[in-house]
Design a protein around this motif. Structure first.
Motif, short mmCIF file in Angstrom:
data_model
loop_
_atom_site.label_atom_id
_atom_site.label_comp_id
_atom_site.label_asym_id
_atom_site.label_seq_id
_atom_site.Cartn_x
_atom_site.Cartn_y
_atom_site.Cartn_z
N MET A 111 0.82 -1.21 0.00
CA MET A 111 0.00 0.00 0.00
C MET A 111 0.86 1.26 0.00
N GLY A 112 2.18 1.10 -0.03
CA GLY A 112 3.06 2.26 -0.16
C GLY A 112 3.86 2.63 1.06
N ALA A 113 3.69 1.94 2.17
CA ALA A 113 4.48 2.25 3.37
C ALA A 113 5.91 1.74 3.17
N TYR A 114 6.82 2.43 3.80
CA TYR A 114 8.25 2.08 3.67
C TYR A 114 8.70 1.31 4.90
N LEU A 115 9.31 0.13 4.68
CA LEU A 115 9.83 -0.71 5.76
C LEU A 115 11.35 -0.73 5.77
N GLY A 116 11.95 -0.33 4.67
CA GLY A 116 13.39 -0.41 4.48
C GLY A 116 13.65 -1.00 3.11
N GLU A 117 14.91 -0.95 2.70
CA GLU A 117 15.28 -1.56 1.43
C GLU A 117 15.23 -3.08 1.58
N VAL A 167 14.76 5.27 13.06
CA VAL A 167 13.48 5.85 12.66
C VAL A 167 13.72 7.06 11.75
N ARG A 168 14.65 7.92 12.13
CA ARG A 168 14.97 9.08 11.28
C ARG A 168 15.47 8.63 9.91
N LYS A 169 16.29 7.61 9.89
CA LYS A 169 16.83 7.07 8.63
C LYS A 169 15.70 6.59 7.73
N LEU A 170 14.74 5.86 8.30
CA LEU A 170 13.62 5.37 7.51
C LEU A 170 12.79 6.51 6.95
N PHE A 171 12.62 7.57 7.73
CA PHE A 171 11.82 8.70 7.27
C PHE A 171 12.52 9.53 6.20
N LYS A 172 13.79 9.31 5.98
CA LYS A 172 14.47 9.99 4.87
C LYS A 172 13.97 9.47 3.52
N LYS A 173 13.37 8.27 3.52
CA LYS A 173 12.89 7.65 2.29
C LYS A 173 11.39 7.83 2.06
N SER A 174 10.63 8.08 3.14
CA SER A 174 9.17 8.17 3.00
C SER A 174 8.58 8.86 4.22
N ASP A 175 7.42 9.46 4.02
CA ASP A 175 6.70 10.07 5.15
C ASP A 175 5.80 9.07 5.87
N THR A 176 5.67 7.86 5.31
CA THR A 176 4.89 6.81 5.95
C THR A 176 5.78 5.59 6.11
N VAL A 177 6.07 5.25 7.35
CA VAL A 177 6.99 4.16 7.67
C VAL A 177 6.28 3.13 8.54
N VAL A 178 6.56 1.86 8.26
CA VAL A 178 6.03 0.77 9.08
C VAL A 178 7.22 0.02 9.67
N ILE A 179 7.14 -0.25 10.97
CA ILE A 179 8.14 -1.07 11.64
C ILE A 179 7.42 -2.27 12.23
N LYS A 180 7.96 -3.44 11.92
CA LYS A 180 7.40 -4.69 12.43
C LYS A 180 8.53 -5.50 13.03
N ASP A 181 8.45 -5.73 14.31
CA ASP A 181 9.39 -6.60 15.01
C ASP A 181 8.66 -7.11 16.26
N PRO A 182 8.46 -8.42 16.37
CA PRO A 182 7.74 -8.95 17.53
C PRO A 182 8.34 -8.51 18.87
N ARG A 183 9.62 -8.20 18.91
CA ARG A 183 10.27 -7.78 20.15
C ARG A 183 9.68 -6.48 20.69
N ILE A 184 9.16 -5.65 19.79
CA ILE A 184 8.56 -4.39 20.23
C ILE A 184 7.33 -4.65 21.11
#
Length: 135
Positions: free
Chosen positions: A24-30, A92-109
């Protein structure tokens, strides 16, 4: 405003949710920054490897593992923990350099959410959560 979506849950469809978010367009990383497929998840985990590393470091500082049942209680005043908290902000700042919508998924969170919530308060972003639960 920048929007961060954190996907919470363990063994419940979080990888699928992350993949749908990505479609849907969210950025998770390369692609090379994301945990790939494994025996328990042949389509991929969609976890940012830097986030996983940071969270594992935090859990180890609390003498816990990702599968520990007890909630970790981090010593936020220790120099090592402060370093990891800064690393969260940095990724988080690094991910936002690529997109204004970022998704982070890690069960540890799921077990580190109080710490992540405190750290994210310092950033000027809109934080939303998706809790994935399979019954």
């Amino acid at each position: 405003m920048k929007k961060l979506v954190i996907i919470l849950g363990m063994r419940s469809g979080t990888s699928l949710t992350a993949r749908i978010s990505q479609c849907m367009g969210a950025y998770l990383g390369e692609a090379d920054e994301l945990m790939g497929a494994g025996p328990g998840n042949p389509d991929g985990h969609y976890e940012n490897l830097e986030v996983v590393r940071i969270n594992d470091n935090i859990l180890h500082l609390c003498d816990k593992e990702w599968y520990s049942l007890e909630t970790p209680i981090p010593d936020c005043d220790s120099l090592q923990m402060k370093k990891e908290m800064e690393a969260i902000k940095s990724v988080v700042r690094k991910l936002f350099k690529k997109s204004d919508t970022v998704v982070i998924k890690d069960p540890r969170i799921s077990v580190l959410l109080p710490l992540w919530g405190e750290v994210l308060k310092d950033l000027e972003i809109d934080v939303n959560y998706i809790w994935v639960y399979r019954n």
